[in-house]
Motif scaffolding. Sequence first.
Motif, PDB file in Angstrom:
ATOM      1  N   THR A   1      -6.769   0.936 -11.348  1.00 39.00           N
ATOM      2  CA  THR A   1      -8.103   0.456 -10.953  1.00 39.00           C
ATOM      3  C   THR A   1      -8.103   2.019 -10.821  1.00 39.00           C
ATOM      4  O   THR A   1      -9.585   2.684 -10.518  1.00 39.00           O
ATOM      5  CB  THR A   1      -8.072   0.688  -9.245  1.00 39.00           C
ATOM      6  OG1 THR A   1      -6.891   1.616  -8.459  1.00 39.00           O
ATOM      7  CG2 THR A   1      -8.102  -0.655  -8.841  1.00 39.00           C
TER       8      THR A   1
ATOM      9  N   LYS B   1      -8.091 -11.161   0.255  1.00 37.60           N
ATOM     10  CA  LYS B   1      -8.035  -9.533  -0.273  1.00 37.60           C
ATOM     11  C   LYS B   1      -9.069  -9.869  -1.394  1.00 37.60           C
ATOM     12  O   LYS B   1      -9.786  -8.902  -2.087  1.00 37.60           O
ATOM     13  CB  LYS B   1      -6.820  -9.293  -0.189  1.00 37.60           C
ATOM     14  CG  LYS B   1      -5.547  -8.524   0.687  1.00 37.60           C
ATOM     15  CD  LYS B   1      -6.439  -7.708   0.892  1.00 37.60           C
ATOM     16  CE  LYS B   1      -5.711  -6.934   1.907  1.00 37.60           C
ATOM     17  NZ  LYS B   1      -6.068  -6.026   3.435  1.00 37.60           N
ATOM     18  N   ILE B   2      -9.029 -10.890  -1.610  1.00 37.93           N
ATOM     19  CA  ILE B   2     -10.249 -11.984  -3.277  1.00 37.93           C
ATOM     20  C   ILE B   2     -10.417 -13.011  -2.521  1.00 37.93           C
ATOM     21  O   ILE B   2      -9.974 -14.592  -2.279  1.00 37.93           O
ATOM     22  CB  ILE B   2      -8.643 -11.879  -4.137  1.00 37.93           C
ATOM     23  CG1 ILE B   2      -8.590 -10.477  -5.076  1.00 37.93           C
ATOM     24  CG2 ILE B   2      -9.953 -12.507  -5.752  1.00 37.93           C
ATOM     25  CD1 ILE B   2      -7.614 -11.181  -6.061  1.00 37.93           C
TER      26      ILE B   2
ATOM     27  N   ASP C   1      -6.976  -8.717 -11.622  1.00 31.94           N
ATOM     28  CA  ASP C   1      -6.976  -7.415 -10.458  1.00 31.94           C
ATOM     29  C   ASP C   1      -6.148  -7.584  -9.669  1.00 31.94           C
ATOM     30  O   ASP C   1      -5.050  -8.061  -9.708  1.00 31.94           O
ATOM     31  CB  ASP C   1      -7.823  -8.534  -9.450  1.00 31.94           C
ATOM     32  CG  ASP C   1      -8.877  -7.036  -8.969  1.00 31.94           C
ATOM     33  OD1 ASP C   1      -8.290  -6.109  -9.059  1.00 31.94           O
ATOM     34  OD2 ASP C   1     -10.048  -7.482  -8.454  1.00 31.94           O
TER      35      ASP C   1
ATOM     36  N   SER D   1       1.234  -0.882  -0.026  1.00 33.32           N
ATOM     37  CA  SER D   1       0.166   0.266   0.346  1.00 33.32           C
ATOM     38  C   SER D   1       1.097   1.256   0.433  1.00 33.32           C
ATOM     39  O   SER D   1       0.321   2.047  -0.679  1.00 33.32           O
ATOM     40  CB  SER D   1      -1.026  -0.362   1.368  1.00 33.32           C
ATOM     41  OG  SER D   1      -0.124   0.146   2.422  1.00 33.32           O
TER      42      SER D   1
ATOM     43  N   VAL E   1      -4.189  -5.713  -5.657  1.00 35.88           N
ATOM     44  CA  VAL E   1      -5.264  -5.792  -4.658  1.00 35.88           C
ATOM     45  C   VAL E   1      -3.145  -4.801  -3.517  1.00 35.88           C
ATOM     46  O   VAL E   1      -2.736  -5.312  -4.572  1.00 35.88           O
ATOM     47  CB  VAL E   1      -5.994  -6.531  -4.233  1.00 35.88           C
ATOM     48  CG1 VAL E   1      -6.819  -7.253  -4.648  1.00 35.88           C
ATOM     49  CG2 VAL E   1      -4.668  -7.632  -3.931  1.00 35.88           C
ATOM     50  N   THR E   2      -4.036  -4.483  -2.685  1.00 33.44           N
ATOM     51  CA  THR E   2      -2.792  -3.864  -2.207  1.00 33.44           C
ATOM     52  C   THR E   2      -2.734  -4.413  -0.918  1.00 33.44           C
ATOM     53  O   THR E   2      -3.638  -5.032   0.235  1.00 33.44           O
ATOM     54  CB  THR E   2      -3.084  -2.536  -1.892  1.00 33.44           C
ATOM     55  OG1 THR E   2      -3.655  -1.614  -1.200  1.00 33.44           O
ATOM     56  CG2 THR E   2      -3.097  -1.745  -2.864  1.00 33.44           C
TER      57      THR E   2
ATOM     58  N   ALA F   1      -2.030 -11.083   0.555  1.00 29.52           N
ATOM     59  CA  ALA F   1      -3.296 -11.027   0.041  1.00 29.52           C
ATOM     60  C   ALA F   1      -3.720 -11.996   0.285  1.00 29.52           C
ATOM     61  O   ALA F   1      -4.856 -12.026   0.929  1.00 29.52           O
ATOM     62  CB  ALA F   1      -2.699 -10.526  -1.212  1.00 29.52           C
TER      63      ALA F   1
ATOM     64  N   TYR G   1      -1.081  -0.462  -8.666  1.00 28.45           N
ATOM     65  CA  TYR G   1      -2.697  -1.128  -8.322  1.00 28.45           C
ATOM     66  C   TYR G   1      -3.715   0.838  -8.054  1.00 28.45           C
ATOM     67  O   TYR G   1      -4.994   0.924  -8.827  1.00 28.45           O
ATOM     68  CB  TYR G   1      -2.710  -1.096  -7.059  1.00 28.45           C
ATOM     69  CG  TYR G   1      -4.178  -0.936  -6.002  1.00 28.45           C
ATOM     70  CD1 TYR G   1      -5.086  -1.686  -6.164  1.00 28.45           C
ATOM     71  CD2 TYR G   1      -4.609   0.596  -5.500  1.00 28.45           C
ATOM     72  CE1 TYR G   1      -6.543  -1.508  -5.813  1.00 28.45           C
ATOM     73  CE2 TYR G   1      -5.608   0.214  -4.811  1.00 28.45           C
ATOM     74  CZ  TYR G   1      -6.639  -0.764  -5.245  1.00 28.45           C
ATOM     75  OH  TYR G   1      -7.934  -0.560  -4.851  1.00 28.45           O
TER      76      TYR G   1
END
Length: 300
Positions: free
Chosen positions: A186, A261-262, A222, A176, A224-225, A256, A182
């Motif tokens: 997005t 996260k997913i 996708d 992050s 994610v962070t 993750a 990311y």
Amino acid sequence: MKLLNKRKRFLKLENLQKTGSFKLRGAMNKILSLSDQEAKNGILAASAGNHAQGVALAASLRGINSKVYMPKHTPLSKVAATSGYGAEIVLSGETYDESYQRAIEEMNQNGSTFVHAFDDEKVIAGQGTIALEMLQQKSQLDVIFVPIGGGGLISGIALGVKAFNPSIKVFGVQASGASATYHKFTDQKMKSSLSVNTLADGILVKEPGINTYPIIKKYIDDIVTVSDEEIAHAIMFMLEREKMLVEGAGAAALAAILYKKIPIDQKKVGCIISGGNVDPIKIQTFKEMSNKAMNLYYAG
């Protein structure tokens, strides 16, 4: 690949490479492809540490002089290892991007051959060999999690995976504190692209590559962070459960998965543990950050 906790989670342990990370693959592929004249000019590179070791070893094996620019705060273990493989080291800049600019300036002055850490077709292809090995061992994977810095690793893996089976999902993971890819993926604006900060120094990059981002945009499902605390927990998880000390970048993809996260329930999941070059002196810090992450997770 190593099976994690018998839950259809498979770890690709690139931390067990000779140089301690996947970076040897891309550097070796690039350097072995150089013409005699390109090799004669010597090798220049910029790296937060792992690419440096790959370049140093690959250049030494081919008998080429190499010089690597590294950020001032690169872990001493990575600096020492790079020097041990035969490269000349220059510590310059606060981040990879600043070291990269210094290296480019020298390249323009003396004509040395520059081996980019991620934004190069042959480097990307070398990293893609990871995907081929994974699918040879576990062809029925549903999902693969990959850490993202500049994007060379995930670009190579995505190209390999999607050519083999387009239905396999490829998810990218960024820290992050260094999440430019990311935000671009997005369609979010960065609050500030001038400052990046994360314990995962191997993916501490301000911007994705010119060559890597179009591949990411086209093939990645996708991104994610994960926070530094979550990464620290993944580091401690690997140390306590698997008896392996991995670095922040190497633990990002696992973080993750651990922090969901997913949604991946009942899926066969591949996870890239990209490197293991970390100073052991930081273990206590990782432990404290890991405890904080767990407290926040259960409180939430």
